[in-house]
Write an enzyme that holds these catalytic residues in place. Structure first.
Site, PDB file in Angstrom:
ATOM      1  N   GLU A  87      57.852  38.059  32.035  1.00 26.89           N
ATOM      2  CA  GLU A  87      56.960  38.507  33.105  1.00 26.89           C
ATOM      3  C   GLU A  87      55.667  39.038  32.490  1.00 26.89           C
ATOM      4  O   GLU A  87      55.658  39.532  31.354  1.00 26.89           O
ATOM      5  CB  GLU A  87      57.696  39.595  33.912  1.00 26.89           C
ATOM      6  N   ASP A  88      54.579  38.945  33.229  1.00 25.25           N
ATOM      7  CA  ASP A  88      53.309  39.467  32.706  1.00 25.25           C
ATOM      8  C   ASP A  88      53.203  40.984  32.879  1.00 25.25           C
ATOM      9  O   ASP A  88      52.810  41.694  31.972  1.00 25.25           O
ATOM     10  CB  ASP A  88      52.098  38.761  33.347  1.00 25.25           C
ATOM     11  N   ILE A  89      53.551  41.470  34.075  1.00 24.90           N
ATOM     12  CA  ILE A  89      53.336  42.897  34.335  1.00 24.90           C
ATOM     13  C   ILE A  89      54.385  43.434  35.302  1.00 24.90           C
ATOM     14  O   ILE A  89      54.743  42.762  36.272  1.00 24.90           O
ATOM     15  CB  ILE A  89      51.895  43.134  34.865  1.00 24.90           C
ATOM     16  N   ILE A  90      54.876  44.617  35.002  1.00 23.09           N
ATOM     17  CA  ILE A  90      55.725  45.356  35.937  1.00 23.09           C
ATOM     18  C   ILE A  90      54.841  46.448  36.524  1.00 23.09           C
ATOM     19  O   ILE A  90      54.296  47.285  35.783  1.00 23.09           O
ATOM     20  CB  ILE A  90      56.945  46.000  35.232  1.00 23.09           C
ATOM     21  N   ASP A  91      54.694  46.416  37.839  1.00 20.87           N
ATOM     22  CA  ASP A  91      53.853  47.409  38.521  1.00 20.87           C
ATOM     23  C   ASP A  91      54.801  48.358  39.264  1.00 20.87           C
ATOM     24  O   ASP A  91      55.313  49.301  38.669  1.00 20.87           O
ATOM     25  CB  ASP A  91      52.879  46.657  39.442  1.00 20.87           C
ATOM     26  N   PHE A 145      43.643  48.127  37.670  1.00 24.25           N
ATOM     27  CA  PHE A 145      43.874  46.695  37.868  1.00 24.25           C
ATOM     28  C   PHE A 145      43.318  45.919  36.682  1.00 24.25           C
ATOM     29  O   PHE A 145      42.131  45.997  36.371  1.00 24.25           O
ATOM     30  CB  PHE A 145      43.278  46.194  39.180  1.00 24.25           C
ATOM     31  N   VAL A 146      44.195  45.193  36.007  1.00 23.94           N
ATOM     32  CA  VAL A 146      43.790  44.460  34.812  1.00 23.94           C
ATOM     33  C   VAL A 146      43.856  42.957  35.048  1.00 23.94           C
ATOM     34  O   VAL A 146      44.650  42.477  35.855  1.00 23.94           O
ATOM     35  CB  VAL A 146      44.650  44.839  33.584  1.00 23.94           C
ATOM     36  N   ARG A 152      41.978  34.186  34.997  1.00 24.89           N
ATOM     37  CA  ARG A 152      43.063  33.715  34.132  1.00 24.89           C
ATOM     38  C   ARG A 152      42.487  33.091  32.865  1.00 24.89           C
ATOM     39  O   ARG A 152      43.145  32.986  31.842  1.00 24.89           O
ATOM     40  CB  ARG A 152      43.948  32.695  34.860  1.00 24.89           C
ATOM     41  N   ASP A 211      45.627  37.569  36.924  1.00 25.08           N
ATOM     42  CA  ASP A 211      44.527  37.202  37.811  1.00 25.08           C
ATOM     43  C   ASP A 211      44.182  38.279  38.828  1.00 25.08           C
ATOM     44  O   ASP A 211      44.933  39.225  39.056  1.00 25.08           O
ATOM     45  CB  ASP A 211      44.898  35.939  38.602  1.00 25.08           C
ATOM     46  N   LYS A 225      52.295  32.630  38.060  1.00 24.55           N
ATOM     47  CA  LYS A 225      51.507  31.944  37.050  1.00 24.55           C
ATOM     48  C   LYS A 225      51.141  32.894  35.910  1.00 24.55           C
ATOM     49  O   LYS A 225      50.790  32.473  34.827  1.00 24.55           O
ATOM     50  CB  LYS A 225      50.189  31.426  37.660  1.00 24.55           C
TER      51      LYS A 225
HETATM   52  N1  HPA Z   1      46.698  42.787  37.400  1.00 27.52           N
HETATM   53  C1  HPA Z   1      47.130  41.573  37.805  1.00 27.52           C
HETATM   54  N2  HPA Z   1      48.231  41.391  38.540  1.00 27.52           N
HETATM   55  C2  HPA Z   1      48.913  42.485  38.887  1.00 27.52           C
HETATM   56  C3  HPA Z   1      48.522  43.780  38.495  1.00 27.52           C
HETATM   57  C4  HPA Z   1      47.344  43.942  37.725  1.00 27.52           C
HETATM   58  O1  HPA Z   1      46.912  45.060  37.343  1.00 27.52           O
HETATM   59  N3  HPA Z   1      49.429  44.644  39.017  1.00 27.52           N
HETATM   60  C5  HPA Z   1      50.338  43.874  39.689  1.00 27.52           C
HETATM   61  N4  HPA Z   1      50.042  42.590  39.628  1.00 27.52           N
HETATM   62 MG    MG Z   2      53.590  38.591  37.549  1.00 24.11          MG
END
Ligand code: HPA
Ligand code: MG
Length: 217
Positions: A133-137, A186-187, A199, A193, A67
């Site tokens: 994608e929102d974030i690559i961790d 963690f953001v 969100r 979320d 999401k």
């Molecule tokens: N925030 C939200 N979702 C995530 C994060 C984050 O920092 N890292 C991986 N998924």
């Molecule tokens: Mg994601």
């Protein structure tokens, strides 16, 4: 295409005090700072759309990873619809919305399950895919997702991620387009979320210990 390493790099300790921005009062105890204000995110999304348009030659199938990417996706598509390729043509766009479940073990030889039917995925054959994608961790989910999608023989797969986390747990994967690289914190916000909360926050913020405890599951 190789990554354009000209994203905005946000360093540890950068950000803004909460009182300098309007925030939902229901989160006022739960946040540490504003890391990326909404207006800056929105402007940066415009540049990502511009870069994508510059490199576009064929119709694009844009795949929103739900999401967390839904707000980013909406803004990116809003911009992309108005942009032209260098030769003046507009870009035919179609949309897919996918949920990705990863099954990743210690060796990071992960597999993913994509919430689309086999038939839908067969339709990727010969298409230019843009994964949004929102974030690559760690990068593990994205590497596994790309591997899986390649089985359906798209003409190309490119990835745009709003955020790239600078974490020692990274597998080294870097998307084709990146909005911001961020410290290993963690953001939340802009549809990212913490256990389905935050969100509904426009700015990308750092969650605090109170917030983590408050919304722990
Ligand atoms: N925030 C939200 N979702 C995530 C994060 C984050 O920092 N890292 C991986 N998924
Ligand atoms: Mg994601």
């Amino acid at each position: 295409m190789s990554a354009q390493k000209d994203w905005i790099d946000i360093k540890e300790g950068e950000g803004y005090p909460l009182q300098q921005f309007v925030l939902p009062s229901h989160y006022k105890e739960d946040l540490e700072s504003v890391m990326i204000p909404y207006g800056l995110i929105r402007d940066r999304v415009g540049k990502l759309a511009h870069d994508i348009a510059q490199n576009s030659t064929k119709p694009l199938v844009a795949c929103c990873v739900l999401k967390g990417a839904h707000v980013f996706f909406a803004h990116l598509m809003e911009d992309l619809k108005k942009l032209r390729r260098p030769n003046g043509e507009s870009i035919p766009l179609s949309f897919e919305f996918i949920k990705v479940k990863s099954y990743i073990n210690e060796q990071s030889t992960g597999d993913v399950k994509i919430s689309l039917s086999e038939e839908d995925m067969q339709g990727f054959k010969g298409k230019d895919l843009l994964i949004v994608e929102d974030i690559i961790d760690t990068g593990n989910t994205m590497v596994a997702l790309i591997k899986k999608l390649k089985n359906y023989e798209p003409a190309s797969i490119r990835v745009v991620s709003l955020l790239l986390k600078k974490t020692p747990h990274s597998n080294g994967y870097i998307p084709d387009y990146v909005g911001f690289s961020i410290p290993d914190l963690f953001v939340v916000g802009y549809a990212l979320d913490y256990n389905e909360n935050f969100r509904d926050l426009d700015h990308i913020c750092v969650i605090n210990e109170h917030g983590k405890a408050h919304y722990a599951v």
